[in-house]
Design an enzyme around this catalytic site. Structure first.
Site: not given
Length: 328
Positions: A32, A116, A144, A146, A185, A215, A243
């Protein structure tokens, strides 16, 4: 890395010709805009500053990408105290708590933020929610990077993590409390919608983002899998087990009633999986390069007579700018 499997599945018919295999290749798939940007930041930092350039946490969750950057001069560490003084450091695409750039500035380190922009948007939303006096219910997966980074944008106790519908039922808040919600996201679109609906039912006063935080790339890749999975006997998802968006793709395929496997490289494919498979779906998580898709197709072609069919569900043209330090 797992050792290659032995080929113990039939690959040819009675006449000796390879058995046919139709492969439905999802589009969009793979990298992405946020991943492209993060990798380019590390590469350009090495060009500008020279090796080594330190990277806090894996820049993206893909071992092939990480190993390639190591060969170019990147050194990956988990914490900032592992970075020597006087060398540049890059923060990963997943984002970091506010305390990390603050520590870097205190030490006088040159740092580049590869977070990001869509994750950074969630960070800014968190700040605004707190400014308006709301407690944030953050939908995400504990541990995680994020989630750690987003929860680190506010003071401890100002954000509560919600992972499941069961978590919603256990929340201690009332309909008199000022509440907001945000999401990681890279979540399952369907799971997240269910949790958001449960939050809105229990707390009608809750305030969410104007547009969903999941996202575009995550949503698009899940939509593509929903398109190919019903017509496939098996779906292969190229991606790392850490992931989030890749693991979600496996779950999406399975919810369509199709067997699905997560693989990191072509060598992870067990040929026995192909027994009885006439149509195979293939996609890649947002941190998996197209080179690995080609590698898988080449491996499948060794065993079967492959017919490719591209299934396109969206067009992606998103591009994110590099940090100012690298723009010239």
């Amino acid at each position: 890395m797992n050792a290659p499997f032995q080929n113990d599945a039939p690959t040819a018919n009675a006449s000796g010709r390879k058995l046919p295999l139709q492969v439905l290749v999802a589009a969009p798939r793979g990298f992405c805009a946020g991943v492209d940007r993060a990798i380019e930041i590390v590469e350009k930092a090495i060009e500008r500053y020279g090796a080594p350039v330190y990277v806090r946490h894996e820049i993206v969750h893909n071992r092939f990408v990480v190993e390639g950057l190591k060969q170019k001069g990147a050194i990956f560490v988990e914490e900032l105290d592992e970075v020597p003084d006087g060398v540049p450091v890059v923060f990963s695409a997943h984002g970091v708590p506010k305390a990390v750039p603050a520590e870097a500035e205190q030490r006088g380190l040159d740092y580049l933020d590869a977070t990001c922009p869509l994750v950074s948007k969630v960070h800014r939303q968190a700040e605004r929610q707190i400014e308006k006096g709301r407690h944030i219910l953050f939908i995400g997966h504990e541990g995680h990077p994020e989630v750690i980074g987003t929860m680190g944008q506010v003071e401890p106790g100002e954000m509560t993590l919600v992972e499941t519908l069961e978590d919603v039922e256990k929340l201690p808040f009332t309909q008199d409390d000022a509440l907001g919600f945000l999401t990681q996201t890279t979540l399952s679109v369907d799971d997240t919608a269910d949790i958001v609906e449960a939050l809105r039912v229990r707390y009608p006063q809750i305030v969410g983002p104007k547009a969903e935080d999941i996202c575009y790339a995550t949503s698009n890749r899940q939509a593509a899998v929903k398109e190919i999975a019903p017509g496939a006997d098996l779906v292969l998802v190229i991606g790392a087990p850490n992931s989030s968006n890749s693991v979600r793709l496996v779950e999406v395929a399975e919810r369509c009633g199709t067997d699905a496997k997560l693989i990191q490289r072509a060598e992870n494919i067990d040929p026995a999986w192909l027994e009885g498979v006439g149509t195979l779906g293939l996609t890649a998580g947002a941190s998996a390069p197209e080179l690995l898709v080609r590698e898988v197709l080449d491996k499948l072609s060794e065993w079967r007579e492959v017919e490719l069919l591209k299934v396109k569900t969206a067009e992606e043209k998103m591009v994110f700018k590099l940090p100012r330090q690298l723009m010239d």
